[in-house]
Scaffold this motif. Structure first.
Motif, PDB file in Angstrom:
ATOM      1  N   UNK A 295       0.818  -1.228   0.000  1.00 41.11           N
ATOM      2  CA  UNK A 295       0.000   0.000   0.000  1.00 41.11           C
ATOM      3  C   UNK A 295       0.844   1.267   0.000  1.00 41.11           C
ATOM      4  N   UNK A 296       2.152   1.125  -0.261  1.00 42.39           N
ATOM      5  CA  UNK A 296       3.040   2.273  -0.163  1.00 42.39           C
ATOM      6  C   UNK A 296       3.218   3.022  -1.466  1.00 42.39           C
ATOM      7  N   UNK A 297       4.115   3.996  -1.454  1.00 39.59           N
ATOM      8  CA  UNK A 297       4.343   4.804  -2.645  1.00 39.59           C
ATOM      9  C   UNK A 297       4.976   4.025  -3.792  1.00 39.59           C
ATOM     10  N   UNK A 313       6.972   3.397  -9.035  1.00 36.08           N
ATOM     11  CA  UNK A 313       5.931   4.160  -8.359  1.00 36.08           C
ATOM     12  C   UNK A 313       4.577   3.487  -8.533  1.00 36.08           C
ATOM     13  N   UNK A 314       3.828   3.404  -7.450  1.00 32.79           N
ATOM     14  CA  UNK A 314       2.520   2.762  -7.477  1.00 32.79           C
ATOM     15  C   UNK A 314       1.462   3.720  -8.014  1.00 32.79           C
ATOM     16  N   UNK A 320       0.396   9.819  -4.903  1.00 28.03           N
ATOM     17  CA  UNK A 320       1.340   9.529  -5.993  1.00 28.03           C
ATOM     18  C   UNK A 320       1.803  10.788  -6.723  1.00 28.03           C
ATOM     19  N   UNK A 321       0.964  11.839  -6.760  1.00 23.63           N
ATOM     20  CA  UNK A 321       1.348  13.055  -7.478  1.00 23.63           C
ATOM     21  C   UNK A 321       2.524  13.762  -6.823  1.00 23.63           C
ATOM     22  N   UNK A 322       2.778  13.464  -5.544  1.00 24.54           N
ATOM     23  CA  UNK A 322       3.895  14.083  -4.833  1.00 24.54           C
ATOM     24  C   UNK A 322       5.076  13.140  -4.663  1.00 24.54           C
ATOM     25  N   UNK A 323       5.057  12.011  -5.360  1.00 22.06           N
ATOM     26  CA  UNK A 323       6.184  11.090  -5.389  1.00 22.06           C
ATOM     27  C   UNK A 323       6.929  11.344  -6.687  1.00 22.06           C
ATOM     28  N   UNK A 324       8.168  11.841  -6.591  1.00 18.50           N
ATOM     29  CA  UNK A 324       8.875  12.323  -7.780  1.00 18.50           C
ATOM     30  C   UNK A 324       9.575  11.212  -8.555  1.00 18.50           C
ATOM     31  N   UNK A 325      10.243  10.298  -7.868  1.00 19.89           N
ATOM     32  CA  UNK A 325      11.043   9.281  -8.539  1.00 19.89           C
ATOM     33  C   UNK A 325      10.150   8.147  -9.033  1.00 19.89           C
ATOM     34  N   UNK A 326      10.269   7.829 -10.315  1.00 18.14           N
ATOM     35  CA  UNK A 326       9.422   6.797 -10.916  1.00 18.14           C
ATOM     36  C   UNK A 326       9.987   5.394 -10.701  1.00 18.14           C
ATOM     37  N   UNK A 609      15.977   7.608   5.591  1.00 19.62           N
ATOM     38  CA  UNK A 609      15.745   8.547   4.493  1.00 19.62           C
ATOM     39  C   UNK A 609      14.652   8.001   3.571  1.00 19.62           C
ATOM     40  N   UNK A 610      13.406   8.433   3.766  1.00 22.14           N
ATOM     41  CA  UNK A 610      12.297   7.907   2.962  1.00 22.14           C
ATOM     42  C   UNK A 610      12.482   8.215   1.482  1.00 22.14           C
ATOM     43  N   UNK A 611      12.434   7.174   0.667  1.00 21.39           N
ATOM     44  CA  UNK A 611      12.657   7.342  -0.768  1.00 21.39           C
ATOM     45  C   UNK A 611      11.557   8.169  -1.415  1.00 21.39           C
ATOM     46  N   UNK A 612      10.361   8.108  -0.864  1.00 21.14           N
ATOM     47  CA  UNK A 612       9.249   8.852  -1.457  1.00 21.14           C
ATOM     48  C   UNK A 612       9.453  10.361  -1.371  1.00 21.14           C
ATOM     49  N   UNK A 613      10.350  10.815  -0.497  1.00 18.37           N
ATOM     50  CA  UNK A 613      10.587  12.251  -0.321  1.00 18.37           C
ATOM     51  C   UNK A 613      11.712  12.780  -1.206  1.00 18.37           C
ATOM     52  N   UNK A 614      12.399  11.899  -1.927  1.00 18.65           N
ATOM     53  CA  UNK A 614      13.532  12.330  -2.733  1.00 18.65           C
ATOM     54  C   UNK A 614      13.081  12.838  -4.101  1.00 18.65           C
ATOM     55  N   UNK A 615      13.842  13.799  -4.641  1.00 10.89           N
ATOM     56  CA  UNK A 615      13.596  14.272  -5.999  1.00 10.89           C
ATOM     57  C   UNK A 615      14.908  14.761  -6.583  1.00 10.89           C
ATOM     58  N   UNK A 616      14.944  14.906  -7.879  1.00 12.25           N
ATOM     59  CA  UNK A 616      16.182  15.235  -8.585  1.00 12.25           C
ATOM     60  C   UNK A 616      16.080  16.629  -9.184  1.00 12.25           C
ATOM     61  N   UNK A 617      17.103  17.430  -8.890  1.00 10.60           N
ATOM     62  CA  UNK A 617      17.221  18.754  -9.505  1.00 10.60           C
ATOM     63  C   UNK A 617      18.583  18.799 -10.204  1.00 10.60           C
TER      64      UNK A 617
END
Length: 644
Positions: A295-297, A313-314, A320-326, A609-617
């Protein structure tokens, strides 16, 4: 050798080891983010694991009632969009969001958490963290089972036969009634009663719907005219403080006010599991990537043993719209040198730890690397003594070994900023003073060893230090400890290295003399360390079982005054350090290497470090956010077992 030459040499050493990942990466579409997850995960069943490699995956594919903030580790809404706490601090009412979904599209409801928590507390599950749920009213009594039942209790009996129409791996048919009597077989009356032997020594007499029935917990093939066989007799779960109000409202009632309960309920071991999935496929098949329902991201796309777990990504995750990494690859990399080389050659984006020698060199770099900034952790590296084995069952021997340890020499060899540890609870927790054991004192160590019957080590048996593979310094530390004890006490010690799964199994079963351990606090409170040594805690892997210690931990749980509670916990740690079932070595310092383009990665006391919070810039090359407020020697504000 200069710093750059040293690192270049290590790159060459690890190049061949890294070629396997280079080849396998070439056969797959690249992931958005890749990291070293250390050893192979032991299981994907949240109830039965206790390691950091497992936690990194489970926190990504499951979501608890709450999430934990990546900076502060405080509870944030997860499956529960909100919650209320009663005035006495004992009752939590959780409101589940309407749009929470399993990966198969089914709604996540309060019934799923009810099933999960019952399964978690069931003694047949053998959950590593079962004691964490003992804060719930009657949770402990449910786990301890028939051995703590009393006449008049409401009970449930699980039969071997499943009810009609049940899925193939469903729980057996459950009867409910009242316990009338517990009868002990005459042949066992002179023996000491233990929970382990209770089932074979006793018959339980129940009133089930007005009829007297007698049960014995035994195999289905065993029969008697005097009793019926059953799997288990437990306290009726309706007596436990978990209650479903409706599909989207769950209540947890605690025995005592527990200020860290929201953070504890967000620990990965409390992740909800899908009843239909488990009862359809059974254990362990329900955790296979082609079967598992989460049931996670993220969900598991595939798992290659000794290679990687690929997460995608689920589509059914509520946020899901706020989970950046696919797409994320969690690589199985037993060697820290190999992981460092994969990072340095650009094959992974995050290496969660490095060989200590590498860290020492990285700390010297000027200007400082933007991708490396260690910080103090709420974690302790220590040795457990098996207190059930001679001569380690003698406190004088344990104290002698502790007093003969020179931590500074160890850290001078393998350390990279870590301070020596003399207590189980890391120092610096507000309102709490860590209770320390005595520092290095060789003369006193020799005196105690002689008093125990081993003058100058004569007659002392040869002992082993058990440690796991995956981090080269475990072997180095064990060798240093071995030499110190041989030179200072005249005793012979050898080392035994095992892969992660075997090591975990042998340490849990007390198949060792001395065992390397480490513990990362599961929440920001001394209790996360101290309750490990309660007699029946699944993470108590030392054989230490002292009723007075158990009573202190129980008293702290019942104490409503925060200051008095801390004083009780200090008494408990003082007792623990005096008994010395463990030998603290050092307090951890994190050593993450993270590419500057990865954002949302923060240092925190649990190094989680929750993976769902990571994003790439990709346009930003400066340091990560985590560098701002977490210098190397910051003090913690205040258990999962760590592989490294």
């Amino acid at each position: 050798m200069t710093q750059r030459l040293l690192i270049s040499a290590l790159l060459l050493i690890g190049l061949v080891a890294g070629l396997g990942w280079l080849v396998s990466l070439g056969r797959l579409p690249p992931a958005d983010f890749s990291f070293s997850n250390g050893t192979e995960v032991q299981s994907l069943d949240p109830a039965v694991v206790s390691g950091a490699p497992e936690g990194r995956i489970l926190w990504s594919i499951f979501e608890c009632l709450v999430q934990l903030d990546p900076e502060t580790r405080q509870a944030l809404p997860g499956v529960a969009e909100s919650w209320e706490v009663s005035e006495d601090g004992r009752t939590y009412t959780w409101r589940l969001r309407d749009d929470a979904r399993w990966s198969n599209g089914d709604p996540v409801t309060a019934h799923d958490f009810y099933y999960t928590y019952r399964r978690f507390l069931d003694p047949l599950t053998s959950a590593k963290y079962a004691q964490a749920m003992w804060h719930v009213k009657n949770g402990e009594r449910y786990t301890l089972g028939a051995s703590v039942l009393k006449p008049g209790d409401k009970v449930e009996v699980e039969l071997h036969e499943a009810p009609d129409g049940a899925l193939p791996h469903a729980r057996g048919q459950v009867l409910r009634g009242e316990l009338k009597a517990i009868e002990r077989d005459s042949q066992f009356r002179d023996e000491e009663v233990t929970s382990k032997d209770f089932a074979k020594q006793h018959t339980l007499v129940l009133d089930v719907e007005g009829a007297e029935r007698r049960f014995r917990m035994t195999g289905r093939t065993e029969q008697s005219d005097e009793w019926e066989p059953c799997k288990a007799v437990l306290l009726d779960f309706s007596e436990v403080g978990v209650r479903v109000v409706d599909d989207h409202t769950l209540v947890t009632e605690l025995s005592n006010p527990t200020p860290f309960w929201p953070e504890l309920i967000g620990f990965y071991a409390m992740s909800p599991v899908n009843q239909t999935c488990i009862e359809t496929h059974g254990w362990p098949d329900w955790t296979a990537p082609e079967n598992i329902v989460t049931n996670g991201p993220y969900r598991i796309q595939f798992r290659r043993i000794r290679d990687r777990i690929r997460l995608v990504k689920s589509d059914n995750y509520w946020d899901r719209d706020n989970v950046a990494l696919e797409v994320i690859d969690a690589l199985v990399v037993d060697s820290l040198i190999t992981a460092f080389n994969l990072y340095e050659t650009g094959q992974i984006d995050w290496s969660y730890t490095n060989p200590k020698l590498i860290n020492r060199e990285l700390l010297k770099e000027q200007p400082p690397r933007p991708d490396f900034n260690p910080a103090r952790q709420l974690a302790t590296y220590y040795y457990n003594f098996n207190t059930t084995r001679e001569p380690l069952n003698d406190v004088r021997v344990r104290k002698a070994l502790a007093l003969a340890l020179d931590r500074d020499q160890i850290l001078d060899t393998v350390g990279a900023g870590e301070p020596p540890a003399y207590s189980l609870v890391p120092p610096g927790m507000p309102g709490y003073t860590s209770q320390e054991c005595a520092a290095n004192n060789v003369e006193e160590a020799r005196r105690l060893l002689a008093e125990a019957g081993y003058p100058e080590g004569v007659g002392f048996p040869r002992l082993e230090i058990l440690y796991n593979s995956g981090a080269e310094e475990h072997e180095t530390i064990a060798e240093l400890v071995r030499k110190q004890w041989q030179e200072r006490l005249g005793i012979s010690i050898s080392g035994r290295k095992e892969e992660w799964g075997t090591y975990l199994s042998n340490s849990a079963q007390l198949n060792y003399d001395i065992c390397r351990r480490s513990w990362i606090g599961d929440y920001l409170d001394p209790n996360t360390f101290l309750d490990m040594y309660v007699s029946n805690n699944g993470n108590n892997q030392s054989g230490y079982a002292v009723p007075e210690y158990d009573a202190l931990i129980a008293a702290a749980a019942a104490e409503t005054d925060p200051e008095k509670r801390m004083r009780i916990l200090e008494q408990a740690e003082r007792m623990l350090m005096d008994a010395q079932p463990l030998l603290p070595v050092y307090t951890y310092v994190s050593s993450n290497l993270v590419r500057p383009k990865i954002r949302g990665f923060y240092n925190n006391l649990q190094d989680s470090h929750p993976l769902r919070r990571l994003w790439i810039d990709p346009d930003l090359e400066g340091p990560n956010e985590y560098m701002a407020d977490a210098p190397l020697y910051n003090q913690p504000q205040a258990g999962q077992e760590d592989q490294e």
